[in-house]
Design a protein around this motif. Structure first.
Motif, PDB file in Angstrom:
ATOM      1  N   LEU A   1       4.385   2.335   1.410  1.00 41.28           N
ATOM      2  CA  LEU A   1       4.861   1.678   0.193  1.00 41.28           C
ATOM      3  C   LEU A   1       3.705   1.578  -0.794  1.00 41.28           C
ATOM      4  CD1 LEU A   1       6.746  -1.272   1.932  1.00 41.28           C
ATOM      5  CD2 LEU A   1       7.794   0.802   0.999  1.00 41.28           C
ATOM      6  N   ASP A   2       3.913   2.109  -1.998  1.00 46.11           N
ATOM      7  CA  ASP A   2       2.875   2.078  -3.030  1.00 46.11           C
ATOM      8  C   ASP A   2       3.362   1.329  -4.256  1.00 46.11           C
ATOM      9  OD1 ASP A   2       0.568   3.682  -2.043  1.00 46.11           O
ATOM     10  OD2 ASP A   2       2.086   5.260  -1.882  1.00 46.11           O
ATOM     11  N   ARG A   3       2.499   0.458  -4.764  1.00 44.91           N
ATOM     12  CA  ARG A   3       2.808  -0.238  -6.015  1.00 44.91           C
ATOM     13  C   ARG A   3       2.345   0.643  -7.187  1.00 44.91           C
ATOM     14  NH1 ARG A   3       2.825  -6.037  -7.178  1.00 44.91           N
ATOM     15  NH2 ARG A   3       1.685  -6.420  -5.246  1.00 44.91           N
ATOM     16  N   THR A   4       3.274   1.057  -8.027  1.00 43.79           N
ATOM     17  CA  THR A   4       2.957   1.904  -9.173  1.00 43.79           C
ATOM     18  C   THR A   4       3.326   1.183 -10.462  1.00 43.79           C
ATOM     19  OG1 THR A   4       5.128   2.995  -9.281  1.00 43.79           O
ATOM     20  CG2 THR A   4       3.510   3.916  -7.750  1.00 43.79           C
TER      21      THR A   4
ATOM     22  N   VAL B   1      -2.766  -2.725   5.278  1.00 44.02           N
ATOM     23  CA  VAL B   1      -2.516  -3.307   3.958  1.00 44.02           C
ATOM     24  C   VAL B   1      -3.756  -3.080   3.093  1.00 44.02           C
ATOM     25  CG1 VAL B   1      -1.870  -5.384   2.691  1.00 44.02           C
ATOM     26  CG2 VAL B   1      -1.057  -5.059   5.041  1.00 44.02           C
ATOM     27  N   PHE B   2      -3.521  -2.576   1.865  1.00 39.46           N
ATOM     28  CA  PHE B   2      -4.627  -2.238   0.975  1.00 39.46           C
ATOM     29  C   PHE B   2      -4.553  -3.028  -0.328  1.00 39.46           C
ATOM     30  CE2 PHE B   2      -4.078   1.378   3.733  1.00 39.46           C
ATOM     31  CZ  PHE B   2      -5.372   1.849   3.967  1.00 39.46           C
ATOM     32  N   ALA B   3      -5.726  -3.336  -0.857  1.00 36.66           N
ATOM     33  CA  ALA B   3      -5.870  -3.878  -2.197  1.00 36.66           C
ATOM     34  C   ALA B   3      -6.756  -2.884  -2.933  1.00 36.66           C
ATOM     35  CB  ALA B   3      -6.500  -5.263  -2.177  1.00 36.66           C
ATOM     36  N   GLY B   4      -6.146  -2.017  -3.726  1.00 33.37           N
ATOM     37  CA  GLY B   4      -6.903  -0.912  -4.312  1.00 33.37           C
ATOM     38  C   GLY B   4      -7.311   0.058  -3.221  1.00 33.37           C
TER      39      GLY B   4
ATOM     40  N   THR C   1      -1.654  -3.347  -3.047  1.00 33.68           N
ATOM     41  CA  THR C   1      -1.216  -2.152  -3.773  1.00 33.68           C
ATOM     42  C   THR C   1      -0.591  -1.109  -2.858  1.00 33.68           C
ATOM     43  OG1 THR C   1      -3.440  -1.195  -3.551  1.00 33.68           O
ATOM     44  CG2 THR C   1      -2.959  -2.443  -5.561  1.00 33.68           C
ATOM     45  N   ARG C   2      -0.849  -1.208  -1.566  1.00 31.84           N
ATOM     46  CA  ARG C   2      -0.270  -0.235  -0.624  1.00 31.84           C
ATOM     47  C   ARG C   2      -0.070  -0.888   0.730  1.00 31.84           C
ATOM     48  NH1 ARG C   2      -2.072   5.923   0.917  1.00 31.84           N
ATOM     49  NH2 ARG C   2      -0.877   6.294  -0.968  1.00 31.84           N
TER      50      ARG C   2
END
Length: 275
Positions: free
Chosen positions: A64-67, A121-124, A46-47
């Motif tokens: 970078l953010d997934r919206t 790198v993030f997942a939530g 997600t980020r």
């Protein structure tokens, strides 16, 4: 026959010794967490945050953010989706090309302390990956990388990439921003006009009247098939080559005062005319 049996026994003993030493040390170096750079589940990402450090100081950052509306850059701009997709693919496919001896590790760590790009790198809300990207190797085929909480760097590459993977970790904002100028479908397109201010005779336009398209050109020798080929290839999107503020730093105001060389005029039925 006895000599062959003895040779086989020696060979098996050497193989057993080799694997025995590896397992005694806790497994192959490449199987340890120190070398787990690749992101397995990219669908959960997600980020992605990139932080550039030069001479030990933070210089630039890209987030970078997934919206719901798509990927965004630094919370301000829509992201250029093809580049984001390629980068996420890179995060998944990178692999360790080679390990380093202790002397080389020490040298690489010294450079990483000064210059590197920190990747998170993030997942939530969970940070699933964090590592440092350094410089390219001498043969320009690998990149030095090290997990954030480790002091064991490796040479990492991307299968199929002829160069070094560091080039995928771009820090320029213009590299990540969507450079879309216009968006319009062929069904809603009413007029398309290209004006060359320095060469007016090369200007032309096409206008839709009911189901037919009419051509208007300043030059009598204008290739009538040109607009047909142009319209055939028109995919409803017009992109800019690059951002002026990135290509010409400090000159944006003077560029805005200059008259345009080419004017692209697009009119669609659902929107006001755009120029």
């Amino acid at each position: 026959m006895k000599r062959i049996v003895i040779l086989l026994m020696v060979l098996l003993a050497l193989v057993g010794l080799y694997f025995g030493v590896i397992h005694e040390k806790g497994g192959s170096t490449l199987d340890q967490e120190d070398a787990m750079f690749a992101v397995e589940d990219t669908g959960a990402v997600t980020r992605i945050a990139l932080y550039e450090y030069k001479e030990g100081a933070s210089t630039r950052s890209i987030v970078l953010d997934r919206t719901e509306g798509g990927w965004q850059v630094n919370g301000q701009y829509p992201a250029f989706l093809p580049r984001v997709k390629k980068f996420i693919e890179t995060l998944h496919l990178i692999r360790v090309r080679a390990s380093l001896n202790e002397e080389a590790q020490a040298n690489v760590n010294k450079f990483l302390e000064i210059d590197h790009t920190l990747v998170e790198v993030f997942a939530g809300d969970e940070r699933i990956k964090s590592y440092l990207v350094g410089s390219a190797t001498k043969d320009r085929k690998g990149t030095f990388m090290c997990m954030r909480d480790s002091d064991v760097p490796f040479i990492v590459d991307l299968p199929g990439l002829p160069g070094y993977v560091k080039t995928r970790y771009q820090m320029g904002l213009g590299s990540w921003r969507e450079n879309l100028l216009f968006r319009a479908s062929k069904e809603t397109l009413e007029k398309l006009e290209i004006t060359y201010t320095t060469n007016p005779e090369q200007s032309w336009s096409i206008t839709k009247e009911e189901a037919d398209w009419n051509l208007s050109a300043s030059n009598e020798n204008f290739d009538a098939d040109k607009w047909g080929r142009y319209l055939e290839k028109f995919n409803g999107r017009v992109y800019g080559e690059s951002f002026a503020d990135a290509s010409y730093p400090g000159k944006l105001d003077s560029l805005m005062e200059r008259p345009a060389d080419i004017i692209f005029h697009l009119k669609v039925s659902e929107l006001a005319p755009q120029t």
